[in-house]
Design a protein around this motif. Structure first.
Motif, PDB file in Angstrom:
ATOM      1  N   UNK A 152       0.815  -1.212   0.000  1.00  0.00           N
ATOM      2  CA  UNK A 152       0.000   0.000   0.000  1.00  0.00           C
ATOM      3  C   UNK A 152       0.852   1.267   0.000  1.00  0.00           C
ATOM      4  N   UNK A 153       2.133   1.133  -0.308  1.00  0.00           N
ATOM      5  CA  UNK A 153       2.997   2.319  -0.377  1.00  0.00           C
ATOM      6  C   UNK A 153       2.516   3.217  -1.506  1.00  0.00           C
ATOM      7  N   UNK A 154       2.266   4.486  -1.206  1.00  0.00           N
ATOM      8  CA  UNK A 154       1.747   5.412  -2.209  1.00  0.00           C
ATOM      9  C   UNK A 154       2.834   6.306  -2.796  1.00  0.00           C
ATOM     10  N   UNK A 155       3.992   6.337  -2.176  1.00  0.00           N
ATOM     11  CA  UNK A 155       5.034   7.282  -2.575  1.00  0.00           C
ATOM     12  C   UNK A 155       6.184   6.568  -3.284  1.00  0.00           C
ATOM     13  N   UNK A 156       6.683   7.174  -4.335  1.00  0.00           N
ATOM     14  CA  UNK A 156       7.821   6.626  -5.048  1.00  0.00           C
ATOM     15  C   UNK A 156       9.112   6.934  -4.292  1.00  0.00           C
ATOM     16  N   UNK A 157      10.146   6.121  -4.540  1.00  0.00           N
ATOM     17  CA  UNK A 157      11.455   6.414  -3.972  1.00  0.00           C
ATOM     18  C   UNK A 157      12.234   7.321  -4.923  1.00  0.00           C
ATOM     19  N   UNK A 158      13.286   7.934  -4.397  1.00  0.00           N
ATOM     20  CA  UNK A 158      14.120   8.800  -5.224  1.00  0.00           C
ATOM     21  C   UNK A 158      14.748   8.015  -6.375  1.00  0.00           C
ATOM     22  N   UNK A 159      15.156   6.774  -6.097  1.00  0.00           N
ATOM     23  CA  UNK A 159      15.767   5.953  -7.143  1.00  0.00           C
ATOM     24  C   UNK A 159      14.756   5.593  -8.221  1.00  0.00           C
TER      25      UNK A 159
ATOM     26  N   UNK B  76      -0.369   8.343   4.549  1.00  0.00           N
ATOM     27  CA  UNK B  76       1.028   7.899   4.487  1.00  0.00           C
ATOM     28  C   UNK B  76       1.944   8.740   3.601  1.00  0.00           C
ATOM     29  N   UNK B  77       1.401   9.540   2.703  1.00  0.00           N
ATOM     30  CA  UNK B  77       2.247  10.263   1.752  1.00  0.00           C
ATOM     31  C   UNK B  77       3.193  11.215   2.484  1.00  0.00           C
ATOM     32  N   UNK B  78       4.491  11.082   2.203  1.00  0.00           N
ATOM     33  CA  UNK B  78       5.492  11.938   2.822  1.00  0.00           C
ATOM     34  C   UNK B  78       5.885  11.542   4.228  1.00  0.00           C
ATOM     35  N   UNK B  79       5.431  10.376   4.692  1.00  0.00           N
ATOM     36  CA  UNK B  79       5.686   9.971   6.076  1.00  0.00           C
ATOM     37  C   UNK B  79       6.635   8.779   6.197  1.00  0.00           C
ATOM     38  N   UNK B  80       7.118   8.244   5.079  1.00  0.00           N
ATOM     39  CA  UNK B  80       7.929   7.023   5.133  1.00  0.00           C
ATOM     40  C   UNK B  80       9.220   7.263   5.914  1.00  0.00           C
TER      41      UNK B  80
ATOM     42  N   UNK C 110      13.552   9.309   0.220  1.00  0.00           N
ATOM     43  CA  UNK C 110      14.999   9.301   0.096  1.00  0.00           C
ATOM     44  C   UNK C 110      15.528   7.879   0.194  1.00  0.00           C
ATOM     45  N   UNK C 111      16.643   7.624  -0.456  1.00  0.00           N
ATOM     46  CA  UNK C 111      17.201   6.272  -0.467  1.00  0.00           C
ATOM     47  C   UNK C 111      17.699   5.854   0.902  1.00  0.00           C
ATOM     48  N   UNK C 112      18.267   6.807   1.652  1.00  0.00           N
ATOM     49  CA  UNK C 112      18.741   6.500   2.997  1.00  0.00           C
ATOM     50  C   UNK C 112      17.538   6.472   3.934  1.00  0.00           C
ATOM     51  N   UNK C 113      17.370   5.401   4.717  1.00  0.00           N
ATOM     52  CA  UNK C 113      16.180   5.273   5.546  1.00  0.00           C
ATOM     53  C   UNK C 113      16.041   6.329   6.624  1.00  0.00           C
ATOM     54  N   UNK C 114      17.128   7.038   6.976  1.00  0.00           N
ATOM     55  CA  UNK C 114      17.031   8.060   8.006  1.00  0.00           C
ATOM     56  C   UNK C 114      16.975   9.448   7.414  1.00  0.00           C
ATOM     57  N   UNK C 115      17.053   9.562   6.082  1.00  0.00           N
ATOM     58  CA  UNK C 115      17.000  10.874   5.453  1.00  0.00           C
ATOM     59  C   UNK C 115      15.560  11.352   5.344  1.00  0.00           C
TER      60      UNK C 115
END
Length: 373
Positions: A149-156, A258-262, A349-354
């Protein structure tokens, strides 16, 4: 977004964020969070049943009124106005399915398992498949990018996508709500189900059951409609308007939560508290939405019934404050927050803490590529 920072500065900031988020790991905190909600586990079946019956009755009554006042669909304007009103009531009725998925609508297994099928199949919604993949969503939200159910794309994903897909990502809210609608949710559920069927033993069976149920339900409804003098085009027009209205409400809810909250923060429970968006709204809206405005609490404690979520939210905020941790995110209203987020597209962001990366008009694709490295 500003152009990408030098790698050394980026590395320093990310290390600082890792150190800051490492303090979120606390067995004592987890115990206190569980203790704060321990007395809220009881499910009142009559609360959920009354909500289901009221919203279902409103949907049926509006459907009958629409048919009567439009003179069997001959007055197209009244037919469409009635269908719009019906779609709103139907949307909130369908949201009851979310509680039923977690067996917190009534707590009666037979009811929570059966009734969602009867109200979902008329709109081609594969509810059995959704129930299966939704369990993976709760396990993977903020943690595993395979989250169905992820709605947001990753940077990659964004950086390697062709131009037309990048255009879609920048206008995702408008396209998902106004173009894809319910069909988009149906396709997403089925496609994720096919990909993830090896992870859940009963998923394939539920997909077959949904297909059979949808065909039989549609055949029965259409057959009765034609038998009593209705026309095929009237049925299709009414159904399409329902689909459009339901799709807008369901997609907006899905994105806003969820958008923008990952992000991954501390342990699983804290990740759920911080990787979801709560919405400040009126008590009657919370009733219609089945407690979903308190989405962080629902994710961290999915066994809690919707009527307990406001109290649980207050208690959890207090515990977080006592541990000098940030409060859970609270947005100001569904409409205002949806418009704000739709106008500020971002990617994970690709880095999980970014932090999430905003896609501003002045941002170059090169800066996104650099952020992926």
């Amino acid at each position: 977004m500003q152009h990408a920072l030098p790698k050394q500065e980026q590395s320093g900031q990310q290390q600082s964020k890792r150190q800051q988020k490492s303090r979120f790991f606390s067995p004592q905190l987890s115990r206190e969070l569980r203790k704060a909600t321990a007395d809220l586990k009881k499910i009142n079946p009559w609360f959920g049943l009354s909500r289901f019956v009221v919203l279902g009755s409103a949907t049926v009554v509006l459907t009958v009124f629409t048919w009567e006042f439009s003179q069997g669909g001959e007055r197209v304007g009244l037919l469409m106005l009635g269908a719009i009103a019906t779609s709103i009531a139907y949307s909130f009725w369908l949201i009851c399915n979310h509680d039923a998925t977690h067996r917190t609508l009534t707590g009666w297994d037979w009811f929570d398992a059966t009734m969602p099928r009867l109200i979902s199949w008329p709109m081609l919604l594969p509810i059995g498949t959704y129930n299966q993949v939704h369990s993976l969503h709760h396990g993977w939200n903020g943690i595993d990018l395979r989250d169905p159910e992820r709605v947001q794309w990753t940077a990659l994903e964004y950086a390697t996508a062709p131009p037309w897909q990048r255009w879609y990502v920048r206008h995702q809210w408008a396209i998902d709500l106004l173009v894809f609608g319910s069909f988009g949710l149906i396709f997403k559920t089925l496609s994720r189900g096919i990909v993830l069927r090896d992870h859940l033993s009963d998923l394939s069976n539920q997909m077959v059951l949904d297909a059979i149920g949808i065909v039989c339900m549609q055949g029965a409804i259409l057959g009765c409609f034609l038998l009593y003098g209705g026309s095929l085009w009237t049925y299709l027009l009414f159904w399409i308007v329902l689909e459009r209205g339901i799709g807008i409400i369901m997609q907006a809810r899905d994105h806003l939560e969820h958008y923008g909250m990952w992000q991954q923060v501390g342990d699983y429970q804290l990740t759920q508290l911080y990787a979801c968006r709560n919405v400040k709204t009126y008590a009657w809206v919370n009733w219609l939405m089945g407690g979903l405005p308190y989405h962080s609490v629902h994710h961290a404690f999915p066994h809690l019934a919707s009527n307990h979520l406001p109290e649980a939210f207050s208690r959890i905020q207090t515990v977080l404050q006592q541990h000098h941790l940030p409060p859970m995110v609270v947005a100001s209203g569904y409409l205002a927050s949806s418009l704000r987020l739709a106008g500020r597209p971002s990617v994970i962001a690709s880095d999980p803490v970014a932090e999430n990366i905003d896609l501003t008009p002045s941002q170059s694709l090169q800066s996104i590529v650099l952020a992926c490295k």
